[in-house]
Design a protein around this motif. Structure first.
Motif: not given
Length: 330
Positions: A76-88
C-alpha cells in the motif's frame, strides 16, 4: 482530484482511463472490476485505487504477482501527481488531473487535430510525383503522426520478397546488426497474420521482449502495420520509440492504418504509372504494324498490373539483399 491511468500493454495499444475521485476503483481481471485489465499477470481483484481531498493511494488486494509503485514493491502506498504503477508486471502511468472537463475537451481537440493532420499528409501522397519522392514522404508522414524516432517502409519486389523502400532514423548497419531482430520479429508477425502489431511495452512482449533490439536498444514501444493495395499485402510500415514513457495508443494505430491504406494505393499507382510509361516508350519505338502486337501488349499490361500489386509472402524477409535498396543515411 480525478486522475488518469494509462496502461502500457505488451502486445496491444496503450489504453488511457479517467479515474473518478468520488469512489474507490478496483483494478483486476474480473469483468466486474471497475478497471478490467485482460492480462495473465493480473489477479481477478488485483488492487484498489482511492482518491480523496489530499491525494491518491493504491492498495494490493492480495494479488498473486504483487504491486510496485515507482519501481519499489509495496502493499500500500501514496501516489504522487505523476507515478508509475506495476500491477504484477503490467506497467501503468498515473497522473492527477486538475480539470477533468478541460482534459476531456483537450483530448477531443487533440484527436481532431491529429485526424486533420493525417488527412493533410494523406493528400500529400501524390503518385504523380514518382516513387523517389513518394516513398520517403510515406516514412516522414508516419513519424510525424506517431512521434516515433525510427521508421522504415518495406515493399515487395518482383519476386515477392520485401525490400527496404525508405527509412528514417536508421542506417544500413542497423539492418545488418543483431539488434535489428526485434524489428524483424514484428514484421514477421504482420506478414504471418496480416494484422497490425502494436506494443506499448515491448520489453514485456512474450515474443519480442527477449530479442536483442528490444533489450539492447531499449525499444519501449513499437507499431507495425500492413500496407495493402486492392486487398493485396504489398508491404509493411514500421515505427518504434525509445523515449521513456513512450506508448502507441489506439488513436495512433487508427491514424497509421488510414495512412497505410492511402500509401498502398499511391504506391501501386506510382509503380503502375512507371511501368506503363516504359511500355509506352516501347510502343512508340515499334516500327510498322504488327498483327500480333495488340495481343502481346494486352498480356504485358496484365503482367505490369500483377507486378505493381505483387503480394508479400510470409517468408519474404531477406535482409542480406537490402543493401542495394538503401540510399544515403537519414
Amino acid at each position: 482530484m480525478p486522475a488518469r491511468l494509462t496502461v502500457h500493454f505488451p502486445s496491444r495499444p496503450a489504453r488511457s482511463l479517467l479515474l473518478p475521485d468520488d469512489r474507490e476503483v478496483v483494478v483486476g481481471r474480473d469483468p466486474e472490476c471497475d478497471v478490467v485489465l485482460d492480462d495473465d499477470r493480473i489477479s481477478r481483484r488485483h488492487a484498489l485505487l482511492a482518491g480523496n481531498g489530499s491525494g491518491w493511494s493504491v492498495t494490493d488486494l492480495g494479488s498473486k504477482n504483487g504491486l510496485m509503485i515507482d519501481g519499489a514493491p509495496s502493499a500500500k502506498g501514496s501516489l504522487g501527481e505523476r507515478s508509475w504503477i506495476s500491477f504484477g508486471g503490467l506497467a501503468a502511468r498515473f497522473e492527477v488531473v486538475t480539470d477533468p472537463a478541460e482534459t476531456v475537451e483537450r483530448v477531443e481537440e487533440e484527436r481532431l487535430r491529429r485526424f486533420a493532420t493525417s488527412l493533410d499528409l494523406q493528400r500529400g501522397l501524390n503518385p504523380g510525383e514518382g516513387l523517389a519522392v513518394l516513398l520517403p514522404r510515406v516514412v516522414a508522414s508516419m513519424l510525424e503522426l506517431t512521434g516515433a524516432e525510427r521508421g522504415f517502409l518495406l515493399l515487395t519486389g518482383p519476386d515477392g520478397d520485401l525490400e527496404v523502400a525508405a527509412r528514417s532514423g536508421s542506417t544500413w548497419e542497423d539492418f545488418h546488426s543483431e539488434e535489428f531482430g526485434g524489428s524483424l520479429g514484428a514484421v514477421e508477425r504482420v506478414l504471418a497474420y496480416g494484422e497490425p502489431v502494436v506494443s506499448a511495452d515491448a520489453r514485456s512482449d512474450a515474443e519480442l521482449g527477449g530479442r536483442v533490439s528490444i533489450v539492447g536498444l531499449g525499444i519501449r514501444a513499437l507499431l507495425c502495420v500492413p500496407v495493402r493495395a486492392l486487398d493485396r499485402l504489398i508491404g509493411v510500415m514500421y515505427a518504434d520509440s525509445r523515449k521513456p514513457g513512450a506508448a502507441f495508443t489506439e488513436l495512433d494505430l487508427e491514424i497509421l492504418e488510414a495512412l497505410a491504406t492511402q500509401a498502398g494505393l499511391a504506391i501501386a499507382v506510382a509503380r503502375l504509372d512507371a511501368e506503363l510509361k516504359g511500355l509506352s516508350d516501347r510502343i512508340a519505338e515499334t516500327p510498322g504494324a504488327d498483327p500480333g502486337l495488340r495481343a502481346q501488349l494486352s498480356g504485358e499490361v496484365a503482367s505490369v498490373l500483377e507486378r505493381s500489386l505483387k503480394v508479400a509472402r510470409p517468408a519474404a524477409l531477406h535482409p542480406e539483399r537490402w543493401a542495394a535498396t538503401l540510399g544515403t543515411d537519414s
